[in-house]
Design a protein around this motif. Structure first.
Motif, PDB file in Angstrom:
ATOM      1  N   ALA A 119       0.834  -1.204   0.000  1.00 48.42           N
ATOM      2  CA  ALA A 119       0.000   0.000   0.000  1.00 48.42           C
ATOM      3  C   ALA A 119       0.871   1.256   0.000  1.00 48.42           C
ATOM      4  CB  ALA A 119      -0.937  -0.009   1.200  1.00 48.42           C
TER       5      ALA A 119
ATOM      6  N   ASP B 249       0.999   3.952  -3.068  1.00 55.60           N
ATOM      7  CA  ASP B 249       0.726   5.357  -2.793  1.00 55.60           C
ATOM      8  C   ASP B 249       1.859   6.223  -3.342  1.00 55.60           C
ATOM      9  OD1 ASP B 249      -0.775   7.542  -1.402  1.00 55.60           O
ATOM     10  OD2 ASP B 249       1.104   7.645  -0.264  1.00 55.60           O
ATOM     11  N   SER B 250       3.091   5.798  -3.119  1.00 56.61           N
ATOM     12  CA  SER B 250       4.252   6.537  -3.640  1.00 56.61           C
ATOM     13  C   SER B 250       4.229   6.586  -5.161  1.00 56.61           C
ATOM     14  CB  SER B 250       5.554   5.896  -3.166  1.00 56.61           C
ATOM     15  OG  SER B 250       5.690   6.019  -1.780  1.00 56.61           O
TER      16      SER B 250
ATOM     17  N   ARG C 151       1.724   9.103  -6.308  1.00 59.91           N
ATOM     18  CA  ARG C 151       2.205  10.466  -6.088  1.00 59.91           C
ATOM     19  C   ARG C 151       3.273  10.854  -7.100  1.00 59.91           C
ATOM     20  NH1 ARG C 151       4.476  10.648  -1.056  1.00 59.91           N
ATOM     21  NH2 ARG C 151       3.880   8.566  -0.466  1.00 59.91           N
TER      22      ARG C 151
ATOM     23  N   GLU D  23      -0.293   6.657 -12.427  1.00 60.54           N
ATOM     24  CA  GLU D  23      -1.476   6.678 -11.580  1.00 60.54           C
ATOM     25  C   GLU D  23      -2.381   5.478 -11.884  1.00 60.54           C
ATOM     26  OE1 GLU D  23      -3.003  10.823 -10.760  1.00 60.54           O
ATOM     27  OE2 GLU D  23      -1.637  11.220 -12.437  1.00 60.54           O
TER      28      GLU D  23
ATOM     29  N   VAL E 139      -3.661  -1.234  -6.333  1.00 64.15           N
ATOM     30  CA  VAL E 139      -4.552  -1.151  -5.171  1.00 64.15           C
ATOM     31  C   VAL E 139      -5.742  -2.089  -5.363  1.00 64.15           C
ATOM     32  CG1 VAL E 139      -6.156   0.361  -3.916  1.00 64.15           C
ATOM     33  CG2 VAL E 139      -3.852   1.165  -4.469  1.00 64.15           C
TER      34      VAL E 139
END
Length: 105
Positions: free
Chosen positions: A15, A19-20, A23, A79, A86
């Motif tokens: 996770a 997330d990284s 970003r 992204e 995810v």
């Protein structure tokens, strides 16, 4: 809780990595917007009133368009990949939960 507490996937670690990754895509998109404008502003003067620069511009246009298109799409790919990761992780967690619920407490 350490990695050994999970069945093959450290979801907290994953996770964080996803997330990284998302970003990074956002940051690339933000940076590319500014860089792209600067490049386009600089291109306006290429070939103006100069025979050699004009000849260069003719060979420059098509490759530059390809690079701009690819660079513009790249942030979204980061992204999208993070989102797919995810989704896969959530499927894994769901399967693990179903399996664990099959055992008596």
């Amino acid at each position: 809780m350490g990695y050994e507490d999970w069945m093959g996937m450290s979801t907290p670690t994953l996770a964080g990595a996803l997330d990284s990754l998302g970003r990074v895509g956002q940051r690339l998109g933000e940076d590319w917007a500014g860089i792209s404008q600067a490049i386009q502003g600089g291109q306006a003067g290429i070939g103006a009133g100069d025979v050699l620069a004009g000849a260069f511009r003719e060979t420059y246009e098509d490759p530059a368009r390809i690079v701009r298109t690819s660079a513009g799409q790249t942030p979204g790919l980061y992204e999208e990949l993070a989102g797919a990761g995810v989704a896969g992780m959530n499927i894994y967690i769901g399967g693990e939960t179903i399996a664990a619920d099959g055992f008596p407490n």
